[in-house]
Scaffold this motif. Structure first.
Motif, PDB file in Angstrom:
ATOM      1  N   GLY A   1       0.893  -0.982  -0.046  1.00 50.44           N
ATOM      2  CA  GLY A   1      -0.034  -0.079  -0.103  1.00 50.44           C
ATOM      3  C   GLY A   1       0.964   1.115   0.129  1.00 50.44           C
ATOM      4  O   GLY A   1       1.774   1.146   0.420  1.00 50.44           O
ATOM      5  N   PHE A   2       0.453   2.426  -0.854  1.00 48.78           N
ATOM      6  CA  PHE A   2       1.395   3.491  -0.741  1.00 48.78           C
ATOM      7  C   PHE A   2       0.504   4.894  -0.671  1.00 48.78           C
ATOM      8  O   PHE A   2       1.319   5.681  -0.708  1.00 48.78           O
TER       9      PHE A   2
ATOM     10  N   LEU B   1      -0.770  10.115 -10.898  1.00 50.34           N
ATOM     11  CA  LEU B   1       0.231  10.221 -10.076  1.00 50.34           C
ATOM     12  C   LEU B   1       1.683  10.451 -10.998  1.00 50.34           C
ATOM     13  O   LEU B   1       2.585  10.807 -10.307  1.00 50.34           O
ATOM     14  N   SER B   2       1.496  10.220 -12.040  1.00 46.48           N
ATOM     15  CA  SER B   2       2.652  10.647 -13.149  1.00 46.48           C
ATOM     16  C   SER B   2       3.321  11.915 -13.053  1.00 46.48           C
ATOM     17  O   SER B   2       4.455  12.001 -13.147  1.00 46.48           O
TER      18      SER B   2
ATOM     19  N   GLU C   1       0.479  -1.111  -6.702  1.00 49.56           N
ATOM     20  CA  GLU C   1      -0.182  -1.894  -5.709  1.00 49.56           C
ATOM     21  C   GLU C   1       0.546  -3.237  -6.098  1.00 49.56           C
ATOM     22  O   GLU C   1       0.458  -3.890  -7.469  1.00 49.56           O
ATOM     23  N   LEU C   2       1.057  -3.959  -5.001  1.00 48.80           N
ATOM     24  CA  LEU C   2       1.603  -5.249  -5.262  1.00 48.80           C
ATOM     25  C   LEU C   2       2.835  -5.326  -6.380  1.00 48.80           C
ATOM     26  O   LEU C   2       3.304  -6.397  -6.503  1.00 48.80           O
ATOM     27  N   LYS C   3       3.325  -4.529  -6.642  1.00 47.58           N
ATOM     28  CA  LYS C   3       4.753  -4.398  -7.346  1.00 47.58           C
ATOM     29  C   LYS C   3       5.665  -4.666  -6.536  1.00 47.58           C
ATOM     30  O   LYS C   3       5.981  -4.212  -5.527  1.00 47.58           O
TER      31      LYS C   3
ATOM     32  N   THR D   1      13.963   8.062 -10.724  1.00 46.93           N
ATOM     33  CA  THR D   1      12.731   8.060  -9.708  1.00 46.93           C
ATOM     34  C   THR D   1      11.666   7.189 -10.185  1.00 46.93           C
ATOM     35  O   THR D   1      11.368   7.081 -11.498  1.00 46.93           O
ATOM     36  N   TRP D   2      10.916   6.390  -9.168  1.00 44.23           N
ATOM     37  CA  TRP D   2      10.118   5.284  -9.404  1.00 44.23           C
ATOM     38  C   TRP D   2       8.711   5.649  -8.960  1.00 44.23           C
ATOM     39  O   TRP D   2       8.683   6.216  -7.739  1.00 44.23           O
ATOM     40  N   LEU D   3       7.613   5.219  -9.383  1.00 46.29           N
ATOM     41  CA  LEU D   3       6.336   5.390  -8.661  1.00 46.29           C
ATOM     42  C   LEU D   3       5.769   4.040  -8.244  1.00 46.29           C
ATOM     43  O   LEU D   3       6.141   2.960  -8.827  1.00 46.29           O
TER      44      LEU D   3
END
Length: 310
Positions: A7-8, A277-278, A296-298, A291-293
Motif C-alpha cells: 500500500g502507498f 500520479l505521473s 499496488e503489489l509491485k 525516480t520510480w512510482l
C-alpha cells in the motif's frame, strides 16, 4: 533484496490503493514495514508467506500506518503461529496492541516482543549475521522513525577455474578462501586470496522514510543507499501545506535523494486530492531522474533497478 509495495497512499484508503505497508525480503529475512488497514489482505494477494514474517517495523502511530496491525496479529493466531513476533515501534505501541487484545478477550498462541523506540538519534535496533537495521529519525507531527536496512558484506566468491590449477587446495579450504584468507601450501608458498577468488556479490541497502517534513538531517544517514523510499504527499506548489502538516513534496524528496547520492528513489504517500500520479514522478525527475512510482503489489528487484551485474 526485493521490495513489495502492499500500500502507498495517504490516510484514506481508496478503491485503487491501500494505506502504507511494504514487505522487504533480503537474505531470506522477511521484514514487514508499517501496517495500514488491509495489510493482511494485501499480503495474501502478494502470496507472501505469513510464517516467514518475524519482524514488523512501525514508523509511527498514525492510523494509516498501524491500524492493520491488530488484525494481522489476530490472523497469525488463527493460523496457529507459535514463533514469537518482534514489533519495533514508538513508545506506546505495546499499550495500543495489548489494550485491543484485552478488550476483545483475544488469546494468543505466540508471544509478542515489543521493542519500543524513544531516541531522536539514529540507532542500531536489529542485527544478525547478515543484516543490520538502523532507525532514521524523522520530523512529523508525532514521534516518527524511518528505517535503514543494510546487508552485511557477503563472502568472496571462489574462482574455480584458477583453484582447479592447484590440486593441493581442498574443499575444506574453501571457507577460508571465501573469508578472504590467502592459501599457504605445505611447502610454505603463499597464493594471494585475490588470485583465487572474485569480489563478493553486491550488498544492498534500503532506506524507508515514512511521513516526514523536509529534513536534510537524514542525508548523512542514508548516504549512498541503493533505494530510498521517501514520502511525497504533495507537489511542489503546496510546499507551505506540506510544512504545515508535517509532510514533504516530490521536489523535496528528490532533493534528499540527490544530496544523499542514492541510486534510486521511490515516491509514495500521495494525497487523495491527486488522481494522476505521473505528475509526481515528472516533477521529481527534474531534480533526480532515477525516480520510480509505486504500484499496488509491485515488487522492485534491487538487482534489476540498480543495474547490478552479479
Amino acid at each position: 533484496m526485493k521490495l513489495t509495495i502492499l500500500g502507498f497512499n495517504s490516510a484514506i484508503p481508496t478503491v485503487r490503493s491501500h494505506p502504507t505497508s511494504q514487505l522487504l525480503v533480503t537474505r531470506n529475512r522477511h521484514f514487514l514495514i508499517d501496517c495500514g488497514e488491509g495489510t493482511q489482505v494485501q499480503l495474501r494477494k502478494a502470496q507472501a508467506k505469513f510464517s516467514k514474517i518475524d519482524h514488523i517495523f512501525i514508523s509511527h502511530l498514525h492510523g494509516d500506518h498501524v491500524f492493520g496491525l491488530i488484525g494481522l496479529i489476530s490472523s497469525f493466531n488463527l493460523l496457529g503461529r507459535k514463533k514469537a513476533m518482534n514489533i519495533y515501534g514508538p513508545k506506546g505501541i505495546k499499550e495500543l496492541i495489548e489494550t485491543q487484545l484485552r478488550l476483545t478477550e483475544s488469546h494468543k498462541s505466540y508471544s509478542l516482543n515489543f521493542i519500543e523506540l524513544t531516541s531522536t538519534q539514529s540507532e542500531l535496533i536489529y542485527e544478525d549475521e547478515k543484516v543490520m537495521i538502523y532507525t532514521i529519525p524523522l520530523y512529523h507531527r508525532i514521534y516518527t522513525n524511518g528505517f535503514l536496512f543494510k546487508e552485511k558484506t557477503r563472502l568472496r566468491r571462489l574462482n574455480m577455474e584458477v583453484i582447479e590449477q592447484y590440486p593441493e587446495i581442498q574443499i575444506c579450504d574453501y571457507q577460508n578462501l571465501k573469508m578472504g584468507k590467502d592459501f599457504v601450501s605445505e611447502e610454505g608458498k603463499v597464493i594471494k586470496n585475490e588470485n583465487l577468488t572474485l569480489p563478493p556479490k553486491h550488498s544492498y541497502s534500503y532506506a524507508y522514510c515514512s511521513d516526514t517534513m523536509f529534513n536534510m538531517n537524514v542525508v548523512p544517514i542514508i548516504e549512498g543507499t541503493d533505494v530510498l523510499y521517501h514520502e511525497s504527499t504533495f507537489l511542489g506548489d503546496l510546499e507551505d501545506l506540506a510544512y504545515k502538516t508535517g509532510h514533504s513534496t516530490s521536489l523535496q524528496a528528490a532533493t534528499i535523494a540527490k544530496n544523499a547520492h542514492v541510486k534510486n528513489l521511490i515516491l509514495g504517500h500521495f494525497s487523495n486530492r491527486y488522481t494522476e500520479l505521473s505528475v509526481f514522478r515528472d516533477e521529481a525527475c527534474s531534480v533526480f531522474p532515477n525516480t520510480w512510482l509505486p504500484e499496488e503489489l509491485k515488487t522492485f528487484d534491487f538487482k534489476d533497478i540498480c543495474n547490478i551485474l552479479e
